[in-house]
Design a protein around this motif. Structure first.
Motif, PDB file in Angstrom:
ATOM      1  N   GLN A 104      22.226  -4.576  -8.001  1.00 22.39           N
ATOM      2  CA  GLN A 104      21.303  -5.624  -7.597  1.00 22.39           C
ATOM      3  C   GLN A 104      19.963  -5.041  -7.157  1.00 22.39           C
ATOM      4  O   GLN A 104      18.912  -5.640  -7.367  1.00 22.39           O
ATOM      5  N   SER A 143      21.174 -13.710  -7.234  1.00 23.41           N
ATOM      6  CA  SER A 143      21.592 -12.353  -6.916  1.00 23.41           C
ATOM      7  C   SER A 143      21.970 -12.240  -5.440  1.00 23.41           C
ATOM      8  O   SER A 143      22.981 -11.611  -5.087  1.00 23.41           O
ATOM      9  N   LEU A 177      26.712 -10.708 -11.896  1.00 23.16           N
ATOM     10  CA  LEU A 177      25.544  -9.851 -11.721  1.00 23.16           C
ATOM     11  C   LEU A 177      25.012  -9.379 -13.072  1.00 23.16           C
ATOM     12  O   LEU A 177      23.797  -9.356 -13.305  1.00 23.16           O
ATOM     13  N   ASN A 180      23.056 -12.175 -14.530  1.00 18.89           N
ATOM     14  CA  ASN A 180      21.732 -12.282 -13.924  1.00 18.89           C
ATOM     15  C   ASN A 180      20.791 -11.213 -14.460  1.00 18.89           C
ATOM     16  O   ASN A 180      19.618 -11.477 -14.745  1.00 18.89           O
ATOM     17  N   TYR A 181      21.316 -10.006 -14.580  1.00 22.06           N
ATOM     18  CA  TYR A 181      20.506  -8.883 -15.045  1.00 22.06           C
ATOM     19  C   TYR A 181      20.066  -9.106 -16.495  1.00 22.06           C
ATOM     20  O   TYR A 181      18.913  -8.849 -16.853  1.00 22.06           O
TER      21      TYR A 181
END
Length: 215
Positions: A104, A143, A177, A180-181
């Motif tokens: 993150q 996040s 995650l 999101n990335y």
């Protein structure tokens, strides 16, 4: 016509004013993530120290060489082993969670780098920059929520969920995650391609490729 120009200028000024406001929100999110990561690191160190203390105690006792134990001693030393196993299991969880927290941190770094480039690119309007910040804010908020869930997993008592449940939740958080990335990378790529399409000639196109480190 004059009235229309005044309204347009006011709208443009308002849009410009909103960008630092959204930026301030994002900075707060980044700071919150940093604080949570620091807490995870501190708790990991504490657990590691606790593990070392128990292992040192067991080593001094040299349990394998003790004979003729009483029932009371067996119960006592069995408790030491059980506690040691639990701490090692906790540390295993924390290491995975710490790795996700570092992911993150990398996500935030990607955002900061991209945003610093986009806001210096003359091919984007104020409205487009404002939209970028809104999208970035959503990704960073997701996040942060993900990190909150990880911390709740790490701090939940082992009696409240099984190891399998904890592993499942950590894996789920890892998948979220990654999503999101990937969303962030895709959004950055789309904005870069938009800027390249707006280049007026080949020289400007090459300048933009160098600017965004695209080869």
């Amino acid at each position: 016509m004059k009235k229309f120009l005044i309204i347009l200028l006011l709208c443009t000024s308002a849009a410009k004013a909103q960008i630092p406001i959204v930026g301030t929100v994002v900075k707060k999110v980044i700071k919150a993530i940093d604080l949570k990561i620091q807490r995870l690191q501190n708790e990991t160190i504490w657990l590691q120290n606790a593990q070392k203390q128990i292992e040192n105690t067991l080593s001094k006792l040299r349990l394998n060489e003790i004979s003729n134990w009483t029932d009371k001693q067996q119960t006592l030393y069995s408790g030491y082993y059980k506690e040691l196993w639990q701490i090692k299991a906790f540390i295993s969880d924390y290491r995975r969670i710490k790795e996700l927290a570092q992911k993150q941190t990398a996500l935030v770094g990607q955002y900061q780098r991209a945003w610093s480039l986009f806001k210096g690119d003359k091919h984007f309007t104020v409205e487009e920059l404002l939209h970028m910040q809104q999208v970035y804010s959503g990704i960073l908020e997701a996040s942060l929520k993900n990190l909150d869930e990880l911390i709740s997993i790490a701090t939940a008592g082992r009696t409240q969920m099984s190891d399998a449940q904890r592993l499942e939740l950590i894996t789920k958080a890892d998948d979220q995650l990654d999503e999101n990335y990937n969303d962030l990378k895709q959004f950055n790529s789309q904005n870069q391609m938009l800027s390249l399409r707006r280049a007026s000639d080949l020289n400007e196109l090459q300048t933009l490729k160098n600017y965004y480190d695209l080869h």
